[in-house]
Write an enzyme that holds these catalytic residues in place. Structure first.
Site: not given
Ligand code: AQP
Length: 346
Positions: A208, A122, A205
């Protein structure tokens, strides 16, 4: 509660959270929320949090953050989380998270955090410009979990390293203060599609915050948008193989098969058996139909819930009261262990 040997007995309790940092994605749904619902139905106490304090580790527009928090709550409820069965709330309304997070900033070691791959991903090349919060984020995540003495944490596979750090923090705290106080938590990571990849790059991955909206399916996308994104998803020119080993070195093909498996509740091997030799021109429309059939009812229910944000805020406030009733006594006892003078209740 303690047993006859005076060791703390940890009753099973589930905690997990999602950042309100944009629209919920199919990755969040298959990797996290669907599992949250399964755990809610298992009879164990379940606590699910919109982790707004984590979201601000990178810049969030205030109005957008507010909207995303409510939309996330709507997404949780529309996906089957029942505010009467589970505790649903946003993190900033329960101050014990941030307070225990500070304690853990003093327990975790710099070297541990330096190894966290999510920070490297990140922060990218410009680490000097990343917020301190982004670096220390896993300590706050450990506090989110341990302030409830949670024993089980359903998360996607990408969060495994953070959970290992949570265990390290609990062990070091227990060791340093010679107590058996924080439980050693178990990640709950299982099933197909626990890591959903970007539709534009099968090695990244689905996220969002990816700048390309075409890289992900949002729970707010309508049927046409879902179909379009799947139609345009990156693939290779080969047909689907006749065995799972044939997906080796084909990350985009593997991702679409995994998504199909996740959405249909089947194993990727079974999906391959059904579609062996199929071109993507045949497979993608089937995947789009499946995705629309699973996601459209959720989308419709989210829209209905978002028409009454006062009700969403009421649910979050009620959840925060119930969460604080569990967290505050655990924080108070932690402060006692550390040696903080406490002459009033939190
Ligand atoms: N691509 C993914 N595949 C499987 N699980 C996922 N999770 C997120 N993306 C995937 C799971 O969703 C939960 C919450 O995640 P989060 O939103 O708190 O943080 P993150 O993992 O950083 O998700 P994002 O979408 O990538 O958010 P941003 O872009 O804001 O950093 C977790 O249980 C995660 O495993």
């Amino acid at each position: 509660m303690t047993d006859q040997t005076n060791a703390v007995v940890h009753t099973p309790r589930v905690f997990s959270g999602i950042q309100p940092s944009g629209h919920l994605t199919l990755g969040n749904y298959l990797g996290a929320i669907r599992r949250f619902v399964e755990m809610q139905e298992s009879g164990i106490e379940t606590i699910y949090c919109m982790v707004d304090l984590h979201a601000i580790t990178v810049w969030q527009d205030p109005d957008a953050l507010c909207h995303a928090t409510r939309e996330l709550a709507a997404g949780f409820i529309a996906s089957g989380l029942d505010p009467k069965k589970s505790i649903l709330f946003n993190q900033s309304q329960v101050s014990a998270h941030a307070q225990l997070g500070w304690v853990f900033n003093c327990v975790a070691r710099m070297g541990w955090l330096n190894r966290m791959t999510q920070f490297k991903d990140k922060a990218g090349k410009n680490r000097e410009a990343a917020s301190v919060g982004l670096f220390a984020y896993p300590n706050l995540m450990a506090a989110d979990i341990l302030v409830y003495h949670a024993t089980h944490v359903p998360v996607g596979e990408d969060q495994k390293q953070h959970l290992e750090l949570t265990r390290d923090i609990a062990e070091k705290f227990n060791h340093d203060y010679k107590v058996d106080w924080f439980p050693i938590t178990e990640p709950v990571i299982e099933g197909a599609a626990t890591r959903v990849m970007s539709l534009r790059d099968g090695t990244k991955k689905m996220s969002k915050s990816d700048p390309s909206d075409m890289s992900r399916i949002n729970l707010t996308d309508d049927a046409d948008t879902i179909a379009k994104k799947i139609r345009k998803a990156k693939t290779d020119p080969e047909p689907l193989p006749d065995s799972i080993d044939g997906l080796e070195g084909r990350p985009e093909a593997r991702n679409l098969v995994n998504i199909y498996a996740g959405l249909s509740g089947r194993k990727p091997e079974d999906v391959i058996d059904e579609f062996a030799g199929a071109q993507f021109g045949q497979f993608k429309p089937k995947l789009a139909d499946l995705a629309v059939s699973v996601l459209s009812p959720i989308n419709a229910e989210m829209n209905r819930l978002m028409a009454d944000v006062a009700e969403i805020d009421r649910i979050l406030g009620d959840g925060a009261d119930r969460a604080a009733a569990i967290a505050n006594p655990i924080l108070e006892r932690t402060f006692d262990i550390i040696g903080m003078v406490r002459s009033r209740q939190l």
